[in-house]
Each structure stands twice: as C-alpha cells, then as structure tokens.
Design a protein around this motif. Structure first.
Motif, PDB file in Angstrom:
ATOM      1  N   ASP A 121       0.811  -1.226   0.000  1.00 43.81           N
ATOM      2  CA  ASP A 121       0.000   0.000   0.000  1.00 43.81           C
ATOM      3  C   ASP A 121       0.841   1.270   0.000  1.00 43.81           C
ATOM      4  OD1 ASP A 121      -2.502  -1.489   0.270  1.00 43.81           O
ATOM      5  OD2 ASP A 121      -1.724  -2.006   2.252  1.00 43.81           O
ATOM      6  N   GLN A 166       1.601   3.952  -3.062  1.00 51.45           N
ATOM      7  CA  GLN A 166       1.137   5.337  -3.023  1.00 51.45           C
ATOM      8  C   GLN A 166       2.281   6.318  -3.287  1.00 51.45           C
ATOM      9  OE1 GLN A 166      -1.885   6.255  -3.050  1.00 51.45           O
ATOM     10  NE2 GLN A 166      -1.596   8.474  -2.826  1.00 51.45           N
ATOM     11  N   GLN A 224      -9.579  -3.428   0.798  1.00 46.76           N
ATOM     12  CA  GLN A 224      -9.743  -2.151   0.085  1.00 46.76           C
ATOM     13  C   GLN A 224      -9.872  -0.995   1.079  1.00 46.76           C
ATOM     14  OE1 GLN A 224     -11.389  -4.917  -0.539  1.00 46.76           O
ATOM     15  NE2 GLN A 224     -11.021  -5.395  -2.708  1.00 46.76           N
ATOM     16  N   SER A 233      -7.341   2.131   1.533  1.00 47.47           N
ATOM     17  CA  SER A 233      -7.703   3.527   1.330  1.00 47.47           C
ATOM     18  C   SER A 233      -7.410   4.351   2.586  1.00 47.47           C
ATOM     19  CB  SER A 233      -9.145   3.652   0.831  1.00 47.47           C
ATOM     20  OG  SER A 233      -9.987   4.014   1.879  1.00 47.47           O
ATOM     21  N   THR A 286      -3.510   4.908   2.587  1.00 48.09           N
ATOM     22  CA  THR A 286      -2.965   5.765   1.516  1.00 48.09           C
ATOM     23  C   THR A 286      -3.657   7.120   1.441  1.00 48.09           C
ATOM     24  OG1 THR A 286      -4.454   4.811  -0.120  1.00 48.09           O
ATOM     25  CG2 THR A 286      -2.312   3.767   0.123  1.00 48.09           C
ATOM     26  N   GLY A 287      -4.432   7.465   2.458  1.00 45.25           N
ATOM     27  CA  GLY A 287      -5.112   8.758   2.476  1.00 45.25           C
ATOM     28  C   GLY A 287      -4.162   9.899   2.787  1.00 45.25           C
TER      29      GLY A 287
END
Ligand code: ADP
Ligand code: ZN
Ligand code: MG
Length: 450
Positions: A341, A345, A376, A380, A383-384
């Motif tokens: 992840d 990113q 998922q 998310s 990687t925000g």
C-alpha cells in the motif's frame, strides 16, 4: 580458441551533500536552475582569493571510508591538478594525489583502491558555435572512489555502483542521482586470455546504471572482436553513445604527469587522527547490516528486503514501527502494508506524506480485529492524506518565501516556462518539510504571482 576474461575497474565521482561549497561559502545546491547564482570571488578564481576547507565534506569522505572498512588517513593533503579549460577557472582543480583521505576497504566484495576529495568543475553547455559555462557547480565538494581492477562482468560493476549510491544516501553523504550527474561512473575495461592484464580503455558519459552495464558489455565484445581480427586495443578514452548504444573514441589518454600535481600551498595539511571531529565517526546502520537484520526476521523474501533497504522513506517507517512493536507477527503485517500500500502510493505521488508508525499500528490492530472490514478499506485508509491540513496563512507564508528566494525562476515562470512552477512548488514542499499539500501550495504561489 581460448576464452577471454574481461577485467573492469571503476572510477566513480559523487557530489557530496553539504550546505556550502568545498572552499568558499557559496551554497551547494544541485537543484539551482538559475545559472551563475551560487558564485563568489573564490569559486570564480578572482586574483588574491584564498580557499577555506569545508570540514563537513572532509568528514563525509571519512565516513564513507569507515563504512568501506578502509584505512583512514593520519595525514592528508590537497594537491593542484593543473589543466586549462573554461570549466576550471583557477587553471587547476584542487584534488588529492599522494595522500588521499581513504585507502583500501571494500564494498560488496569489490576491493577499493582509494577515495579522495576534490572540487567539481563548472558545467559547460555547447549551443551551436557557442559554449556556455555555469559556475554553480564549480567548487562543489566531489569525492572520487577508485576500485581495484577486480570486477569481471558488467552485472557486478552495475551492482557495485548501485550499492555505492545506496551507501551514500544511507550515510547522508550525497543523493548520488546518476541522471542528475550527482554520481558519475567511468569504467576501465580490458580483456585478456591469460593472467596478464590487457590494455584498458576508459569509458565515460555513463548516465545510468543500465548504461554502465551496456557499455561494458559492448566494450568487452568490441575488444575481443578487434583482437580476434588481428587488431590491437589502444589505450584511450571512449564515450558512450546512448542513442546508438556504442562506445566511440574520444581521445588518447593523458597520463598523470601531464597534470603537474603539487601540494596546494594555500591549504593547511590535515592531521586527521589528531582532530576529534574527524576521528570520532558514528556510522548509521549500513545497507548490508540492514539486509542481515531483515533476513534474520525470517518472513521477508530477498526481493522484499531489497525494496525496503533501497528506499529511505520505507526503511525509516519500518524502523519506527519496529521501535514501537517488536512482535514478529505484527512486523510481518507492517512490512506487507509498507511494501504494498505505502510503496504503491509513493510511486503514484512522490511528495505524499507517509503515515506515522503509530497510525500504521492502529490500522493493523483495527484490521486484525475486523473493525476495518476489507483490504480495500484498509488500503484507502493507509494511503489517504496524513498531513495535518496547513492553514492558508502558513501556506501563503511559504509561498512568499519561495518567491522571494527565487526571483530568476519566478521571472522564467512569468515568461511562460511552466516547469518553473514545478520547481517553486518543490522548494515550498521542502520548506514545509513535506507537510504542505502540493496542489494547495501551487494555488498559493499562483495567487501571489497573479
Ligand atoms: P591510470 O594510471 O591510467 O589512471 P590506474 O592504475 O590509476 O590507471 O587505474 C585507474 C582505474 O583503471 C582503476 O579503477 C583500475 O582498477 C582500473 N584498471 C587498471 N588497470 C586495468 C586493466 N588492465 N583493466 C581494467 N581496468 C584497469
Ligand atoms: Zn563561491
Ligand atoms: Mg590513476
């Protein structure tokens, strides 16, 4: 037909990351785009000026030497290497000849002859029938590492150069980006059928690790074919033509006596072992040590280890997680999140702000307890956006500083050069230590310039 053994020795120059140049107070900024701005009377060689040695640069070369497990000099000195060319305004380059800072040692099993310190030359650019010279680079601290002729294939030469880049970055000695010319590799290549060395050829203009390998492969083949067809290899300097993927003759090599080396009388001798700041050197964990440690954890594949070791941001995050939680089961999950992840990113957004180790550990706990329901959702969250949103005031303050500090880049932008904005945003990101949102920063700069 007896087979040939290729022999290769590398000479690698690397610009050191220091605040100022080697012998004057000018900024050492490899990203400076406006030519001839980081210059002064000393690095432009005005008459009557004197060099002052940069201790930080000396220390960095010694640190490299220590990491190579080499012999660090007790006594060292600088010499003048005399030649005439516009890129060297004094008419000589300050370098080291007889008493380099570092001798011996090895890296990845390849024996090193020496590492010395010198000053970089100006950058010349040939445009039509004119030559332009940018002295921003003149006098930047440059280390030169020379290996013994103990490499016998292109892959080992490429691996050595990659490992040196990683080492320099780990030590904070230099960024060593080859495409930016911060690290420049020259390969000496010969072939021989017996135990004696063949005549060597030196290949320059290698702008990537790939080119180093390709050029060696090409040159070995060229030399063998030349000898087989009854010719002889001549000692010369050859360039690498990236477009054609061939080497070509540049000049017959000069020998060291042509440079009339002699000790520079303007600089003091270095009594390295008597200086506390030069003889007390602390090494960080070296890439080779980190590999060992990660391998010993038992759950990482070699490929994962290389990915972690090769990226400072990932390494730091993983180390931060380790310092907070040493449970192998947790570290295994952390490594997985970081290598997939997080690394993914960073690839998408190079200025993305990584999460903290605490945040990562929190996500792991929630994911394992089912509070984060799917891979998922986990991805998310990881990687925000992790940076605290900066206030508009803080952003416009940074924008102002960047604009004030880079008048010539601003002028270029106003004249229509879009890439200049990229540069300004980059400078702002550095000022904000990565915590600004690049788009918001761009908006802030544009608002002021509008
Ligand atoms: P020079 O005096 O031409 O500068 P050096 O002996 O100082 O040569 O070596 C310069 C570089 O060339 C070193 O990296 C060394 O390992 C390498 N080298 C020396 N002899 C050979 C050879 N026969 N084949 C390949 N590389 C060589
Ligand atoms: Zn200067
Ligand atoms: Mg030599």
């Amino acid at each position: 037909m007896a087979s040939y053994t290729p022999t290769i020795g590398l000479e690698i120059h690397a610009e050191l990351k220091t605040a100022t140049k080697m012998f004057c107070g000018c900024r050492n900024n490899p990203d400076e785009v406006a030519p001839n701005t980081n210059v002064c009377a000393v690095c432009l060689a005005h008459p009557g000026t004197l060099p002052v040695m940069n201790g930080e640069a000396v220390r960095k070369v010694l640190l490299v030497g220590k990491a190579l497990n080499a012999t660090l000099a007790d006594f060292s000195e600088f010499d003048r290497k005399n030649y005439f060319y516009p890129d060297i305004p004094k008419g000589y380059q300050i370098s080291q000849y007889q008493y380099p800072l570092v001798q011996g040692g090895s890296l990845g099993g390849v024996a090193v002859t020496r590492v010395h310190l010198e000053e970089d030359t100006a950058r010349s650019q040939h445009v039509g029938d004119k030559s332009l010279v940018d002295y921003n680079r003149a006098g930047v601290p440059l280390m030169e590492l020379v290996t013994e002729p103990v490499i016998h294939d292109a892959a080992t030469a490429g691996a050595f150069a990659r490992e040196l880049q990683l080492l320099l970055r780990t030590l904070g000695a230099g960024e060593a980006n080859m495409e930016k010319g911060e690290m420049r590799v020259e390969a000496n290549i010969s072939v021989s059928k017996d135990a004696t060395f063949g005549t060597k050829v030196e290949v320059k203009n290698l702008n990537s690790f790939r080119s180093v390998e390709r050029a060696i492969e090409y040159e070995v083949k060229r030399q063998i074919e030349l000898i087989e067809s009854g010719g002889t290899v001549v000692q010369e300097t050859r360039g690498w033509d990236e477009a054609k993927q061939v080497t070509f003759s540049q000049r017959k090599k000069e020998s060291s006596h042509d440079y009339r080396y002699f000790p520079d009388p303007d600089l003091p001798k270095l009594m390295v072992s008597e200086s506390p700041t030069l003889s007390h050197l602390e090494l960080p964990e070296l890439p080779s040590q980190m590999r060992e440690r990660l391998r010993a954890m038992g759950f990482l594949q070699d490929q994962d280890i290389e990915q972690l070791v090769g990226d400072a941001q990932l390494t730091q995050l993983f180390a931060a997680v380790e310092s907070k939680n040493a449970d192998p089961a947790i570290l295994k999950v952390a490594a997985n999140f970081i290598l997939n992840d997080i690394a993914g990113q960073i690839k998408k957004d190079p200025v993305w702000q990584l999460p903290s180790a605490d945040f990562l550990l929190e996500v792991i706990t929630k994911y394992q307890s089912g509070a984060i329901a799917s891979p998922q959702a986990k991805a998310s969250i990881l990687t925000g956006v992790h940076a605290e949103a900066m206030s508009t005031d803080a952003l416009s303050d940074i924008a102002k500083q960047v604009i004030d500090a880079n008048p010539s880049v601003v002028a270029e932008f106003k004249a229509g050069k879009e890439a200049s904005m990229q540069f300004l945003v980059g400078q702002g990101m550095k000022l904000s230590k990565g915590s600004a949102n690049p788009q918001a920063l761009r908006d802030a700069i544009q608002t002021i310039l509008a």
